[in-house]
Structures are given as structure tokens and as C-alpha cells.
Design a protein around this motif. Structure first.
Motif, PDB file in Angstrom:
ATOM      1  N   LYS A   1     -51.697  35.409  42.086  1.00 24.06           N
ATOM      2  CA  LYS A   1     -50.703  35.469  43.177  1.00 24.06           C
ATOM      3  C   LYS A   1     -49.747  36.642  42.988  1.00 24.06           C
ATOM      4  N   ALA A   2     -49.335  36.856  41.734  1.00 26.83           N
ATOM      5  CA  ALA A   2     -48.343  37.904  41.458  1.00 26.83           C
ATOM      6  C   ALA A   2     -48.955  39.302  41.466  1.00 26.83           C
ATOM      7  N   GLY A   3     -50.282  39.373  41.325  1.00 25.15           N
ATOM      8  CA  GLY A   3     -50.914  40.692  41.260  1.00 25.15           C
ATOM      9  C   GLY A   3     -50.774  41.358  39.910  1.00 25.15           C
TER      10      GLY A   3
ATOM     11  N   PRO B   1     -58.755  42.373  36.245  1.00 25.27           N
ATOM     12  CA  PRO B   1     -59.163  43.123  37.450  1.00 25.27           C
ATOM     13  C   PRO B   1     -60.472  42.615  38.061  1.00 25.27           C
ATOM     14  N   VAL B   2     -61.375  42.138  37.225  1.00 23.56           N
ATOM     15  CA  VAL B   2     -62.626  41.586  37.772  1.00 23.56           C
ATOM     16  C   VAL B   2     -62.318  40.324  38.577  1.00 23.56           C
TER      17      VAL B   2
ATOM     18  N   ASN C   1     -51.726  27.144  34.224  1.00 25.56           N
ATOM     19  CA  ASN C   1     -52.129  27.882  35.430  1.00 25.56           C
ATOM     20  C   ASN C   1     -51.756  29.368  35.410  1.00 25.56           C
ATOM     21  N   ASP C   2     -51.830  29.980  34.250  1.00 22.98           N
ATOM     22  CA  ASP C   2     -51.454  31.391  34.175  1.00 22.98           C
ATOM     23  C   ASP C   2     -52.344  32.287  35.031  1.00 22.98           C
TER      24      ASP C   2
END
Lengths: 303, 303
Positions: free
Chosen positions: B199-201, B228-229, B192-193
């Protein structure tokens, strides 16, 4: 009520590079495994129900036609009864029932399907007794598949033969379009009534239902309506060994990512057995359906 | 040289009645199992090779990207080398070789893929080192799948996430068309990276290649270009249990006649695990590919 052309799903055309290079042939796979109810039979069943005035339909089928008729009746809001042997696979009975039809289970040791159909005909005089193949509306419905493949630029097409409904529809579609290509039937060698009938010039039925793995072709004979179409339009009927049917099914799995039923692998089996017929030709192989008992499929692919 | 739109095969859209009624959802299956080389990766690989001037391409892949790059290079007449672990399944090595590429087999206990790539980069300075996901040309190639599904009237679409190339392409296609629908990623919970990164941004890689059954998502992290996309375009990333991936794969077999690889079943697994997200919506599930080791497939379906 949708017309046939809007009710059906378009056929799936696949050009599997790996299978093509394995065979060294310009092969085009025409698959009805993603048609409604998982086989081409929906084309026929929908066309029958759409064009008949009866409010009730009765069919005899332990296989794809039963499911197709049940679903067509559901879509068109008619009553449906499917006569099935009492020992039919549970998954097939469940499918018919899930489409809202009644499954009429008979013990074929006590009463034949034909006898049961006669009983139902007397009990329900207003119902339409739907044949899986010997009906003009069936042939017409199946011809919609032919219409869809005319633009593929094929030199030849191979179509499984059981009762002859699909190949008759294919022939009529190409006639209508004024296109002449080689139309071949593919029939299990151990259920070769159509091939024998074609040679004899008259319908010669099998004595018993032949126990080929291609269970969609376990019919006793072609039909009175389909046979003359086959006679005038077919280039040849190729008799396929059980071994080549299995090889075809396995190649679809390994070289084309295609899950199909044994009957669906008949056309590829014919190409495997008679490759010289298709050398340097663009050949379409029709995969008639994909519904197969899980354990039968797994044990076939794992050999 | 064919442009991308003519080189690819259109995706296969299936609306399987049985699966839809089983789930009680308006499900549309978007399958890349019949794409050239059996997965969506061909879209990316072809676009890379078509738009790069190099005469030689090097990729690192034991799976679908390797086959796709090899076939794209064959079609466009370029040299190709695919770096693969020496213990890769023989059928995968054979596939790469059958498309005319060289398989560069390495012992990953002695040299990492990254190290081997560095060696090759030094030895062959004129070759293009092709990334399977972190490349603008990859994202652009994959966006052709998005273009094809824009007309399906979907409210939501679920796309497997490994390196993020496919979902980035999907997002960009919908942005280009000015259509806003819910775009969901589907990622194995044990890999789940992407979900953690979202979540971490910031990109948070896995420590090791996670040994999920969905082997197409065994990437260490999403890419600098894809992240970023994903951040700007994804509605959510759904973490799918191994159990639901398997259930999805089995349902495709039994209820849709579709053979797919475990990674291809991720999207359906997400729908099975989070059905409330898709209630009363028309939801497309993308099946990324169909290439799977026969014995893995048979043992998975037979459970």
C-alpha cells in the motif's frame, strides 16, 4: 462417462528422506490418501458402476467402500444405498449421504449385514449388490493402482490385505506387465485369516470380526475370487502386530508429513517388523487410505 | 550433480472433493509437504548451492530453510552451518544435524542473528551467506514450483508471504510463460508488513518478529529483491486472521487428509476469509510445507 483411467486421481508417490534414513531402507511410499473419497476403494467402486448396467447399487460398508460407491454412483448418475451399522461414526454416515446416497442404518444386534442384504436383494431385484472385494470388476479396478507403480523400479511391494481385493489387483497388474517382483501382503496378526488360509491352501475365515485397529481389514475372510490370485501371486503374507501398525502411523506423521488411517499404516508396520525381508531392496509400501476418526488419530499419534 | 529439475520432487496436486464441496469452490491444493525436507524451501536452497562456487554455506534459520540448506549441501557435498536460537525445538536442531550440517546455537538475548552472521562472515570469509528469500537464486529456485502449476488451468493462485521468495518465484514463472492469472499473497493479519508495504509503495518492516502461529512468516520484512517483483505481479495481499489459519489447517486434516504446518494453511485461510474473491474461479492454494511440532499440531487440530 469418463473411463476409469480418467476418473481416478493418480496415486501419490513420496520418497521421504527422513523416513528412509530412519529405516535405512530404499522406501517408496505409494499413497491413496488423496484418491477420490480418500482411499483406493474408489478405483474399484467406479469400475463396478461404470461396467454394470443396473441403475441402482447396494453396498454394505461402514467405511471406505461405502463412500467410494456413493461417490461413483453420484458421478455416474445411479441410485445408491449403503448398509451401515446404526452406531457407525456420524462422520462416515454424513460422508455417504453427502455423496447423495441413502444410508440404510441397521442394528447389527437385531439383524446381520448379510440378512439385511438378502432383504434388500428381494425388495430390489433390479439393484446390483456390490461386494467390496470379491468381484472381478473390483479386482480389475484396483489393478489400475498396480499399473501406476510398475515404472517405479521396485524390487518389492507391500500391500494391506483385508478381503484381498487390492493385492489381487496389484498381482494382476504386474502379471499383465510381465514383471516379477516380490509382492507381500500385510495383515494384522490378530486378523490373520489370509495368512492362515495361504498356509492351509484353502479359505479359513475368522470366527468373529477381529477388533484390530486396522479397521479396514476387519473382514471375516478373503474372497473366492481373490484367494486364488493371492495363492498364485503373493510371495508371503506378513503378520503385523498392533504395536507396529501404530508405530507406522506415527512415523508417517513425524517423518513423512503423511496423515493416514491405521489400515493404511499396515505396510509400513510390516516393514518395521520384518526389516530383513527388505534389506538392500527398493520397496514400495502402499498406503490404502487416509480416512480416520479425528480422535482416534490424535490419541494414536500422541502416545 | 543433478540439475534443479531432477533434484526436486514434483509438487503434489490434490483436488479434494470433500473440501471442494464444503467450500463450494473449484479448489486445487498444491502441496509442498512431500518436497525434500518437507517444504518448498528445498527448491531455493538447492538452486543456491548448485549455482554458487563456495565450498561452505551459512544460513540463519530455525525452520524450513535451515533443513533445506543442510540437505542441499549434503547432496552437493558442501559444508554447511545453520545459525539457530539455542531454544529451538530439539526436533529442528536434530533435523539439521541429521542432514550433516553444524547447528550453531546462539542465545538471542545475548547476540542477534544479524550480529552472529557478521561474526561468521568475518571468521569465514570464503563461506556464502545464504538468505532464505532475498537472493536471485532463491527466487529462481522457487519459480520451479510456478512452472509446475502453469498447466493446471488456474484462474487464481494464493501463495503464503513471509519474505516474499515463494510468491516472487511464482510471479516470475507465470511472467515467463506469458500467462496472466490472479496471483494473491496470503499474510497473517498480525504480520502484515507485506500488505502495508504494498500500500505504501515502499518496504515497511515489522517492529518485532510477529508471534503469529504461521511461524514461517515471522520475518521482519520482505526483501529488496522480492518487493519489486511483488509490486509488479501481485493482484492483492490478503490479510488472514489467526482463526482462519487454524480453520484452514483443521479443514486440510478433516476434509483432505493433508497434514500441514500452520504457515502452509495460510492460503486456504485467505480463501476462507475472502471467499467472494474466488467465486466461480479455479483457484490454486499453495501449501508451503508440512513440518510442525507434534504437540502444536495435535492441540491445534483437537480444538
Amino acid at each position: 462417462m469418463k473411463p476409469l483411467s480418467q476418473a481416478i486421481r493418480p496415486t501419490t508417490v513420496i520418497e521421504p528422506e527422513k523416513l528412509r534414513s530412519h529405516l535405512g531402507l530404499d522406501l517408496v511410499v505409494i499413497s491413496e490418501t488423496f484418491q477420490h473419497t480418500g482411499s483406493f476403494k474408489f478405483r474399484a467402486a467406479y469400475n463396478v458402476v461404470l461396467n454394470r448396467p443396473e441403475s441402482e447399487f447396494v453396498g454394505v460398508s461402514s467405511g471406505n467402500f461405502g463412500q467410494a460407491l456413493a461417490f461413483a454412483c453420484k458421478l455416474l448418475d445411479r441410485k445408491c444405498t449403503v448398509v451401515m451399522p446404526h452406531n457407525s461414526a456420524k462422520v462416515k454416515v454424513d460422508s455417504v449421504v453427502s455423496y447423495g446416497a441413502a444410508a440404510d442404518l441397521i442394528n447389527v444386534n437385531e439383524i446381520s449385514r448379510v440378512e439385511r442384504l438378502e432383504q434388500l436383494r428381494e425388495q430390489r431385484p433390479d439393484a446390483y449388490m456390490a461386494s467390496a472385494f470379491d468381484d472381478r470388476l473390483v479386482i480389475e479396478g484396483n489393478s489400475s493402482l498396480g499399473d501406476e507403480v510398475i515404472g517405479l523400479g521396485l524390487d518389492a511391494i507391500v500391500v494391506p490385505i483385508g478381503g484381498g481385493g487390492l493385492i489381487s489387483g496389484t498381482i494382476e497388474a504386474f502379471e499383465r506387465a510381465g514383471k516379477a517382483i516380490g509382492i507381500f501382503g500385510a495383515e494384522p496378526a490378530m486378523a490373520n485369516d489370509a495368512a492362515r488360509s495361504l498356509k492351509a491352501g484353502k479359505i479359513i475365515p475368522n470366527d468373529l470380526e477381529p477388533q484390530t485397529i486396522a479397521d479396514g481389514t476387519r473382514t471375516l475372510s478373503v474372497g473366492d475370487l481373490t484367494f486364488p490370485v493371492i495363492q498364485r501371486g503373493v510371495k508371503d503374507i506378513l503378520e503385523v502386530s498392533e504395536e507396529k501398525i501404530v508405530e507406522g502411523l506415527k512415523l508417517y506423521f513425524s517423518h513423512a508429513n503423511l496423515k493416514c488411517e491405521p489400515t493404511g499404516a499396515l505396510s509400513l508396520g510390516a516393514v518395521l517388523q520384518y526389516p530383513e525381508q527388505f534389506r538392500d531392496k527398493r520397496v514400495g509400501v502402499v498406503v490404502s487410505g487416509g480416512n480416520v476418526d479425528r480422535d482416534v488419530y490424535l490419541s494414536t499419534v500422541s502416545v
